[in-house]
Design an enzyme around this catalytic site. Sequence first.
Site, PDB file in Angstrom:
ATOM      1  N   HIS A 200       0.843  -1.221   0.000  1.00 62.34           N
ATOM      2  CA  HIS A 200       0.000   0.000   0.000  1.00 62.34           C
ATOM      3  C   HIS A 200       0.869   1.259   0.000  1.00 62.34           C
ATOM      4  O   HIS A 200       0.435   2.301   0.466  1.00 62.34           O
ATOM      5  CB  HIS A 200      -0.947   0.027   1.201  1.00 62.34           C
ATOM      6  CG  HIS A 200      -1.629  -1.281   1.464  1.00 62.34           C
ATOM      7  ND1 HIS A 200      -2.841  -1.619   0.882  1.00 62.34           N
ATOM      8  CD2 HIS A 200      -1.259  -2.345   2.204  1.00 62.34           C
ATOM      9  CE1 HIS A 200      -3.186  -2.833   1.280  1.00 62.34           C
ATOM     10  NE2 HIS A 200      -2.237  -3.315   2.069  1.00 62.34           N
ATOM     11  N   SER A 321      14.204  21.431 -16.901  1.00 60.46           N
ATOM     12  CA  SER A 321      12.970  22.188 -17.050  1.00 60.46           C
ATOM     13  C   SER A 321      13.323  23.533 -17.638  1.00 60.46           C
ATOM     14  O   SER A 321      14.397  24.081 -17.357  1.00 60.46           O
ATOM     15  CB  SER A 321      12.317  22.351 -15.683  1.00 60.46           C
ATOM     16  OG  SER A 321      11.513  23.515 -15.675  1.00 60.46           O
ATOM     17  N   LYS A 327      15.804  21.393 -11.813  1.00 62.70           N
ATOM     18  CA  LYS A 327      15.128  20.125 -12.131  1.00 62.70           C
ATOM     19  C   LYS A 327      15.939  19.167 -12.990  1.00 62.70           C
ATOM     20  O   LYS A 327      16.657  19.563 -13.898  1.00 62.70           O
ATOM     21  CB  LYS A 327      13.833  20.411 -12.889  1.00 62.70           C
ATOM     22  CG  LYS A 327      12.820  21.143 -12.068  1.00 62.70           C
ATOM     23  CD  LYS A 327      12.008  20.212 -11.227  1.00 62.70           C
ATOM     24  CE  LYS A 327      10.725  19.872 -11.933  1.00 62.70           C
ATOM     25  NZ  LYS A 327       9.904  19.009 -11.149  1.00 62.70           N
ATOM     26  N   GLU A 334       9.138   8.003 -17.396  1.00 63.63           N
ATOM     27  CA  GLU A 334       7.773   8.531 -17.548  1.00 63.63           C
ATOM     28  C   GLU A 334       7.208   8.199 -18.927  1.00 63.63           C
ATOM     29  O   GLU A 334       6.047   7.802 -19.067  1.00 63.63           O
ATOM     30  CB  GLU A 334       7.768  10.048 -17.335  1.00 63.63           C
ATOM     31  CG  GLU A 334       7.946  10.447 -15.887  1.00 63.63           C
ATOM     32  CD  GLU A 334       8.066  11.956 -15.725  1.00 63.63           C
ATOM     33  OE1 GLU A 334       7.293  12.518 -14.977  1.00 63.63           O
ATOM     34  OE2 GLU A 334       8.948  12.569 -16.352  1.00 63.63           O
TER      35      GLU A 334
END
Length: 513
Positions: A200, A321, A327, A334
């Site tokens: 979980h 970024s 970043k 992804e």
Amino acid sequence: MFRGRNLLDYSLPMTTRQDHAAASTPSAASPAAASQPSADQLATKAQAWSALFSEPMSELVKRYTSSVFFDKRLWQADIAGSLAHAEMLAAQGIISSQDLHDINRGMGQIAQEIESGQFEWKLDLEDVHLNIEARLTQLVGDAGKRLHTGRSRNDQVATDVRLWLRDEIDHITALLRALQLALVEVAEHNVDVILPGFTHLQVAQPVSFAHHLLAYVEMFARDEARMHDVRKRVNLLPLGSAALAGTTYPLDRERVARHLRMDGVCQNSLDAVSDRDFAIEFTAAASLCMVHVSRLSEELIIWMSQNFGFIRIADRFTTGSSIMPQKKNPDVPELARGKTGRVVGHLMGLITLMKGQPLAYNKDNQEDKEPLFDTVDTLKDTLRIFAEMVGGQINPHTGCKEGGITVNAAAMRAAAQKGYATATDLADYLVKKGLPFRDAHETVAHAVKAAQSHACDLSELPLAVLQGFHPAIEKDVYEVLSLRGSLGARNTLGGTAPVQVRAQLARQRARLA
Ligand code: ARG
């Protein structure tokens, strides 16, 4: 969404296309070809099919029905299938050995033309099969026209797709093994590195990082086994089924199958020309494999976020970024997660394509190619990039592997120390002292509550405090409450104890050798 498929790309003005066709009349044609129809005539024939048709196909319909700009990638399979068919026709005395010789010669030249980019693919000739056959006839004359004896494009295309897919499955299997090896290599260096295992996404129990990576090796091993299994049903020969009912010529289908290194012959001609189960099965296996990659991606993304900081991946797999200078985004994992949706979509497309098709071949089946091609491309690219991202790449100068994932063992350990990951170990300890498990569970819940209120770990509670929860607790409890003690105690087959993990590694190494 699909590569190279845009109706506008095909909408050359008619004149340009005619010029194109006329310009393609070969200069190096054989003597027999001199009396043959020009490329223009062949194109016109193909477009009108036969004397039966009173008007030519409209431009829009031509573009709508043609597949050459995507199925041309089947050219090698198409030529291999044709050569095997021709060899058998000659062996059976259906065509002469001179015809076979001419066909071989013509196909050799066509292969060269395609490889060197000189071959002119013509939309008017609809698909890869008619393009190659028309050029063959242009080059070698009547022998080219005899090639289609006892054959239809229906069994031809099914054969081509199977041959092409078989070889792609072999590439995919090799890539799957490379990825498994990369995971095994990283695992070998991290048997004793401990991170929190989650259920979980809540801290559950400490696990070895190697054990975690080896879970993915199990998944990719199943993918490899599935590919192997699908291959058996892909590698069967439809050729010889002709349009749908078989043919009147005395074909030797087994001979063609052997020639093409296929495992056997499709046993029912109606099924052979219409079956695309193999494509669906393959795409299902590919989808599942992408789902595994996607799960791994999700974990990599979480692990490399600042809040976890468990790993780093090489800069070349990340992007910056345009606004936030600090970043480094995990674009590759992804995108892999995103592309999984695309491949699962292809599975839905293919399975829906077959729903409701009557026997035997229907033109619907032409729609099998783009999803199948894109599935293969996406899966291959993804596996290749993941093997490199996880395991790194050999630096040609140093001969060492560089650029794989970097593990932050301290961050993993610190995270495992939060969240009471060894609470089950304390319960198991009490069970060994004679408590029923349910009672032990309850006792430990109280201990965890107390530790929480002191903002410390169970292992940081003094012995006297622990003994307050149960008098059977003794000094040896601290070994049980340590991460290393917890790990080592899970010594059942398949458990996370380092000795078990080393056994898994040895088994996987032997399998992948
Ligand atoms: N391009 C077609 C396909 O991919 C080849 C088979 C065409 N057969 C036919 N009867 N029109 O399915």
